[in-house]
Design a protein around this motif. Structure first.
Motif, PDB file in Angstrom:
ATOM      1  N   VAL A   4      31.807  42.522  29.301  1.00 59.55           N
ATOM      2  CA  VAL A   4      33.244  42.271  28.759  1.00 59.55           C
ATOM      3  C   VAL A   4      34.356  43.252  29.237  1.00 59.55           C
ATOM      4  CG1 VAL A   4      34.702  42.354  26.457  1.00 59.55           C
ATOM      5  CG2 VAL A   4      32.270  41.324  26.406  1.00 59.55           C
ATOM      6  N   TYR A   5      34.137  44.700  29.194  1.00 60.01           N
ATOM      7  CA  TYR A   5      35.217  45.179  29.543  1.00 60.01           C
ATOM      8  C   TYR A   5      35.552  45.095  31.034  1.00 60.01           C
ATOM      9  CZ  TYR A   5      35.987  47.656  25.055  1.00 60.01           C
ATOM     10  OH  TYR A   5      36.318  48.102  23.935  1.00 60.01           O
ATOM     11  N   CYS A   6      34.427  44.836  32.003  1.00 60.86           N
ATOM     12  CA  CYS A   6      34.553  44.623  33.347  1.00 60.86           C
ATOM     13  C   CYS A   6      35.385  43.360  33.617  1.00 60.86           C
ATOM     14  CB  CYS A   6      33.177  44.547  34.048  1.00 60.86           C
ATOM     15  SG  CYS A   6      32.577  46.111  34.452  1.00 60.86           S
ATOM     16  N   GLN A   7      35.116  42.563  32.771  1.00 67.11           N
ATOM     17  CA  GLN A   7      35.924  41.320  32.916  1.00 67.11           C
ATOM     18  C   GLN A   7      37.448  41.438  32.557  1.00 67.11           C
ATOM     19  OE1 GLN A   7      33.448  38.572  30.561  1.00 67.11           O
ATOM     20  NE2 GLN A   7      32.554  37.784  31.966  1.00 67.11           N
ATOM     21  N   MET A   8      37.465  41.911  31.659  1.00 61.20           N
ATOM     22  CA  MET A   8      38.877  42.456  31.048  1.00 61.20           C
ATOM     23  C   MET A   8      39.621  43.204  32.120  1.00 61.20           C
ATOM     24  SD  MET A   8      38.396  43.737  27.049  1.00 61.20           S
ATOM     25  CE  MET A   8      40.151  44.325  27.014  1.00 61.20           C
ATOM     26  N   LEU A   9      39.102  44.107  32.883  1.00 60.22           N
ATOM     27  CA  LEU A   9      39.573  45.042  34.371  1.00 60.22           C
ATOM     28  C   LEU A   9      40.035  43.677  35.163  1.00 60.22           C
ATOM     29  CD1 LEU A   9      37.507  48.048  34.625  1.00 60.22           C
ATOM     30  CD2 LEU A   9      39.791  48.005  33.998  1.00 60.22           C
ATOM     31  N   LEU A  10      39.082  43.137  35.487  1.00 63.43           N
ATOM     32  CA  LEU A  10      39.400  41.958  36.604  1.00 63.43           C
ATOM     33  C   LEU A  10      40.577  40.975  36.040  1.00 63.43           C
ATOM     34  CD1 LEU A  10      38.411  41.193  39.221  1.00 63.43           C
ATOM     35  CD2 LEU A  10      36.746  39.330  37.802  1.00 63.43           C
TER      36      LEU A  10
END
Length: 206
Positions: A4-10
């Motif tokens: 989830v947090y990696c997707q938010m970064l992206l």
């Protein structure tokens, strides 16, 4: 959470930190997804021998197959697969295990298809106190020296060419072994693959 947090970064910073940063974030997202799949499959593998599922009961393999076809309907449509079957028996097992067996084998037949649309046929024959079920496909063949290896944990004969964790067939083998049966593979060049496995017949079933 990592995914989830990696997707938010992206989503928030994609294209703002440079191409290399976007690639790194993409690798992180992909790695987290793979880890999630791996943990899910390992959990399914470890639960097979759990005693919490209670005693085995009579399971209608034909009804289970209909459920599997519904579950895999999107993959069946996308691939143009045809799933056919003969009359299937009643076995003594846990319904969720029969579901996992048929779903894993049919999903594999769709995944490891040849250039032709997948043709998958499920049949069964009585062998004493057991039923021998067969899932036959027209997909890629598997070399003789690898036919035992495919049932091991993390065994992926085709590397990363196909998605997955390499646990699906190990789950099938562990399920069958739980009921005192066996599972094996037959394959020939250009002739697809046939998976056979045995399960105890339900009491009173003919």
């Amino acid at each position: 959470m990592v995914t989830v947090y990696c997707q938010m970064l992206l989503k928030r910073y994609g294209g703002k930190l440079g191409q290399e940063a976007d690639e790194f974030i993409g690798f992180a997202v992909d790695g987290a997804r793979r880890m999630e799949m791996l943990l899910r499959d390992l959990l399914a593998y470890s639960r097979i021998t759990s005693t919490e599922t209670g005693e085995p009961s009579s399971v209608d393999c034909e009804a289970v197959l209909r459920e599997v076809i519904v579950t895999l309907s999107a993959a069946i449509r996308e691939s143009g697969a045809a799933v056919t079957h003969e009359r299937l028996p009643l076995v003594r097992a846990h319904g969720v295990h029969v579901l996992q067996l048929l779903q894993n084998l049919i999903a594999n037949a769709i995944k490891y298809r040849s250039d032709e649309p997948p043709g998958i046929h499920v049949s069964a024959r009585r062998e004493g106190a057991q039923w021998e079920l067969e899932v036959r496909d027209n997909g890629i063949d598997i070399e003789a020296e690898s036919r035992e290896e495919v049932f091991g944990v993390f065994r992926r004969l085709h590397g990363n060419r196909y998605p997955g964790t390499g646990i699906g067939l190990a789950i099938c083998a562990r399920i069958v072994e739980r009921y005192g049966g066996r599972i094996w593979l037959e394959s020939k060049p250009g002739g697809g693959s046939t998976f056979r496995f045995t399960l105890p017949a339900a009491e009173g079933a003919v």
